[in-house]
Every structure is written in C-alpha cells, then in structure tokens.
Design a protein around this motif. Structure first.
Motif, PDB file in Angstrom:
ATOM      1  N   UNK A   1       6.178   8.896   1.968  1.00 51.83           N
ATOM      2  CA  UNK A   1       4.958   9.418   1.345  1.00 51.83           C
ATOM      3  C   UNK A   1       4.006   8.278   1.009  1.00 51.83           C
ATOM      4  N   UNK A   2       2.767   8.462   1.389  1.00 48.11           N
ATOM      5  CA  UNK A   2       1.795   7.374   1.299  1.00 48.11           C
ATOM      6  C   UNK A   2       0.931   7.425   0.047  1.00 48.11           C
ATOM      7  N   UNK A   3       1.163   8.415  -0.822  1.00 42.43           N
ATOM      8  CA  UNK A   3       0.419   8.463  -2.079  1.00 42.43           C
ATOM      9  C   UNK A   3       1.416   8.612  -3.223  1.00 42.43           C
ATOM     10  N   UNK A   4       0.902   8.765  -4.434  1.00 41.38           N
ATOM     11  CA  UNK A   4       1.765   8.876  -5.608  1.00 41.38           C
ATOM     12  C   UNK A   4       1.926  10.318  -6.068  1.00 41.38           C
ATOM     13  N   UNK A   5       1.812  11.240  -5.128  1.00 40.75           N
ATOM     14  CA  UNK A   5       1.938  12.651  -5.489  1.00 40.75           C
ATOM     15  C   UNK A   5       3.346  13.004  -5.947  1.00 40.75           C
ATOM     16  N   UNK A   6       4.320  12.179  -5.558  1.00 44.38           N
ATOM     17  CA  UNK A   6       5.705  12.391  -5.961  1.00 44.38           C
ATOM     18  C   UNK A   6       6.182  11.147  -6.698  1.00 44.38           C
ATOM     19  N   UNK A   7       6.280  11.240  -8.016  1.00 46.73           N
ATOM     20  CA  UNK A   7       6.721  10.090  -8.814  1.00 46.73           C
ATOM     21  C   UNK A   7       7.244  10.580 -10.152  1.00 46.73           C
ATOM     22  N   UNK A   8       8.227   9.866 -10.679  1.00 46.18           N
ATOM     23  CA  UNK A   8       8.816  10.225 -11.958  1.00 46.18           C
ATOM     24  C   UNK A   8       9.748  11.416 -11.891  1.00 46.18           C
ATOM     25  N   UNK A   9      10.246  11.734 -10.682  1.00 48.84           N
ATOM     26  CA  UNK A   9      11.064  12.925 -10.483  1.00 48.84           C
ATOM     27  C   UNK A   9      12.537  12.575 -10.245  1.00 48.84           C
ATOM     28  N   UNK A  10      13.424  13.457 -10.703  1.00 49.86           N
ATOM     29  CA  UNK A  10      14.847  13.383 -10.365  1.00 49.86           C
ATOM     30  C   UNK A  10      15.086  14.447  -9.309  1.00 49.86           C
TER      31      UNK A  10
ATOM     32  N   UNK B   1       0.819  -1.214   0.000  1.00 54.11           N
ATOM     33  CA  UNK B   1       0.000   0.000   0.000  1.00 54.11           C
ATOM     34  C   UNK B   1       0.854   1.265   0.000  1.00 54.11           C
ATOM     35  N   UNK B   2       2.174   1.097   0.057  1.00 54.14           N
ATOM     36  CA  UNK B   2       3.080   2.253   0.086  1.00 54.14           C
ATOM     37  C   UNK B   2       4.349   1.905  -0.679  1.00 54.14           C
ATOM     38  N   UNK B   3       4.176   1.530  -1.931  1.00 56.60           N
ATOM     39  CA  UNK B   3       5.281   0.993  -2.722  1.00 56.60           C
ATOM     40  C   UNK B   3       6.122   2.103  -3.346  1.00 56.60           C
ATOM     41  N   UNK B   4       7.428   1.938  -3.231  1.00 53.52           N
ATOM     42  CA  UNK B   4       8.375   2.900  -3.799  1.00 53.52           C
ATOM     43  C   UNK B   4       9.551   2.166  -4.438  1.00 53.52           C
TER      44      UNK B   4
ATOM     45  N   UNK C   1      11.141   7.209  -8.178  1.00 58.55           N
ATOM     46  CA  UNK C   1      11.893   8.457  -8.230  1.00 58.55           C
ATOM     47  C   UNK C   1      13.397   8.204  -8.223  1.00 58.55           C
ATOM     48  N   UNK C   2      14.138   9.236  -8.592  1.00 53.78           N
ATOM     49  CA  UNK C   2      15.597   9.239  -8.448  1.00 53.78           C
ATOM     50  C   UNK C   2      15.977  10.301  -7.422  1.00 53.78           C
TER      51      UNK C   2
ATOM     52  N   UNK D   1       8.056   4.996 -13.685  1.00 53.78           N
ATOM     53  CA  UNK D   1       7.030   5.790 -13.009  1.00 53.78           C
ATOM     54  C   UNK D   1       5.727   5.757 -13.793  1.00 53.78           C
ATOM     55  N   UNK D   2       5.816   5.837 -15.101  1.00 53.71           N
ATOM     56  CA  UNK D   2       4.610   5.771 -15.934  1.00 53.71           C
ATOM     57  C   UNK D   2       4.108   4.341 -16.069  1.00 53.71           C
ATOM     58  N   UNK D   3       5.022   3.417 -16.284  1.00 55.29           N
ATOM     59  CA  UNK D   3       4.617   2.020 -16.475  1.00 55.29           C
ATOM     60  C   UNK D   3       3.946   1.446 -15.236  1.00 55.29           C
ATOM     61  N   UNK D   4       4.455   1.808 -14.049  1.00 59.29           N
ATOM     62  CA  UNK D   4       3.957   1.211 -12.806  1.00 59.29           C
ATOM     63  C   UNK D   4       2.913   2.073 -12.094  1.00 59.29           C
ATOM     64  N   UNK D   5       2.558   3.191 -12.714  1.00 56.13           N
ATOM     65  CA  UNK D   5       1.585   4.076 -12.077  1.00 56.13           C
ATOM     66  C   UNK D   5       0.276   3.352 -11.788  1.00 56.13           C
ATOM     67  N   UNK D   6      -0.128   2.473 -12.705  1.00 58.82           N
ATOM     68  CA  UNK D   6      -1.395   1.760 -12.534  1.00 58.82           C
ATOM     69  C   UNK D   6      -1.370   0.780 -11.367  1.00 58.82           C
ATOM     70  N   UNK D   7      -0.161   0.465 -10.876  1.00 62.71           N
ATOM     71  CA  UNK D   7      -0.037  -0.436  -9.729  1.00 62.71           C
ATOM     72  C   UNK D   7       0.088   0.326  -8.407  1.00 62.71           C
ATOM     73  N   UNK D   8       0.072   1.651  -8.477  1.00 57.32           N
ATOM     74  CA  UNK D   8       0.223   2.436  -7.256  1.00 57.32           C
ATOM     75  C   UNK D   8       1.641   2.493  -6.729  1.00 57.32           C
TER      76      UNK D   8
END
Length: 275
Positions: free
Chosen positions: A232-241, A140-143, A190-191, A179-186
């Motif tokens: 962070x418990x949501x996907x508000x931060x993803x795909x960022x360097x 539920x909090x995958x990174x 990030x880098x 980040x885009x490919x796995x977005x659907x999995x929650x």
C-alpha cells in the motif's frame, strides 16, 4: 511491474517459518530483501539459515542480503539496519517477525525465559523500529509491520501463559503508539496475526507438538497478507491489528484451501488470542 519493485524490506527472524515465507513473497514481488536472524549455521532440529533463504531468493532472481542479527543487541541492530540501508541505498519496510514463546504461567516459568520473551518480542520492536526510523523517514512507501495479535483482554488468554501474552500484547501497543507518533513522517505501522494456527517449528516444538500441525495453515497465508499491507502506497491502513484471512478476504480472496498444511477436512484451530 510487481508490487514491491525496488523496495527494500528488512525482516527479523527471516530464516524459517513465517519470516522465510514473507521474505520469499516479498522477493517475488520485486523487493530487495534483508534476511536478519541468528541462524548463521544449521540447527540440529530446525531447518533453514539466513544463507539457505538467501539462496532461495537468488534462485528467484531476487536481490538479498543475509545478516546475522540478535535483536536483543541494540548495537548490532543499528549496525545491521545501517549496513542494509547503505547496501541497497535505503530502507522502506521493517518486518518485526522475530519471536520467542513459552506457554507457561508465572508459577513455573523461569525468569530468564520471561526476559528472553520480553527482549525478543516487545523490546525488539522498540529497538529495531528506532534504528530503522531515520531511513524510513526518507522512504515514499514506509511501513513497520509487527507480528502480534489484537488486544483481547479475556482472562483466559492470561490464565495459563500470562507472561507470553503480555509480551505479545506489548508489541501491538507499540504498533498503536508508533502509528500515531510516526504519522507525521508518512510511515504506516500495523500488526498482523493469523486467524488459524500456522504450522511452523514453533508449533511443533514449543506450542502443541506435531499432532497440531495438521490443523494449521502454511505460513504462505501470512506472507500474502504481509505483502498486501506492505504494497500500500498511502497511509490509509495504519495503527491496525490485522488478521490474515480477514485482510485477504477484503482484497477479494475467496479460496483458502491451498493454504492448509495437510490435506483433509480436519477443522482448523483458531490461533491464540482469538475468541
């Protein structure tokens, strides 16, 4: 409750330097930590093994599993990740910290060294992330967090050590893609990269020597930034360097002197790939 209570974090290259600092910081926040690295026995020059870091975590009261891992071996990668997830009842976070560096250009660099950098840097992100994916899907909090820089195409970052640069940039491009490919999995991907030199054995022995150590920061700043991301418990931060200091400032941190490796007022050196 601490920020990573009951979460399981798998850290490659976790026996020393930035990896060790991230492991200890995660343990302090309540995480179950997997220390996965090649260093099963002491190195003649470099302090720290998977077992010494595991002992440090146990002294903090944390749960830890040290595993011998060569990230170039796909079968070993999958076996270690599955073992860790089965041991702790799941896997929530993968930190791709293992790295290889040699600051030489194409003319002088041995092909075998380029192969090593490609395998330990770029390819390991692919292999470890692919192996961890089935477990991360259940969290539920995958990174996934990789230690790689923003993409900076200024030719100066390619002129003297293009082979190393391309392997590190490949890690960041994998971040963007996953980040885009796995977005659907929650799953957040990030880098993270330091704003200044981080004073580690890699700097002392491979990228400048002991004289530069006084112009860097302790690995703790990267560890604190990593925890900020993983908590962070949501996907508000993803795909960022992301850059460590900039991220911490956005969290409200204003004091950074305690991160200095050495006392004094020597100017801190910007890290590679940052203009």
């Amino acid at each position: 409750m601490t920020r990573l209570t009951d979460k399981t974090v798998f850290i490659t290259g976790g026996s020393r330097g930035i990896g060790r600092a991230i492991a200890l910081a995660c343990a302090k926040e309540g995480a179950k930590v997997v220390i996965a690295a090649k260093s099963d026995t002491p190195h003649p020059k470099l302090p720290g093994t998977i077992h010494t870091v595991a002992d440090e975590i146990r002294e903090l009261g944390g749960e830890v599993l040290p595993l011998v891992l060569d990230v170039r071996d796909d079968a070993m990668v999958k076996a270690c990740i599955d073992q860790a997830a089965n041991h702790f009842g799941g896997l929530d976070m993968l930190v791709n910290n293992a790295g290889a560096i040699r600051l030489q250009g194409v003319e002088k660099l041995k092909a075998s060294r380029y192969d090593l950098m490609h395998q330990v840097n770029a390819r390991a992100v692919f292999s470890c992330s692919q192996a961890a994916l089935p477990w991360l899907k259940e969290s539920s909090q995958a990174h996934i967090l990789s230690l790689s820089p923003p993409l900076n195409l200024n030719p100066k970052w390619f002129a003297q050590y293009g082979p190393y640069t391309t392997t590190k940039y490949a890690m960041t491009m994998m971040t963007i893609g996953m980040a885009e490919e796995f977005r659907r999995y929650g799953i957040s991907v990030n880098s993270l990269w330091p704003k200044t030199l981080i004073s580690t054995a890699a700097i002392e022995f491979e990228a400048g020597g002991p004289a530069l150590m006084a112009q860097g920061r302790k690995p703790d700043i990267m560890a604190d930034a990593a925890v900020s991301i993983l908590a962070r418990t949501d996907q508000s931060l993803s795909g960022q360097a992301l850059i460590d200091e900039d991220l911490l400032r956005s969290d409200g941190v204003t004091e950074f002197d305690h991160y200095r490796y050495a006392e004094g007022n020597k100017p801190l050196l910007p890290d590679l790939f940052l203009d």
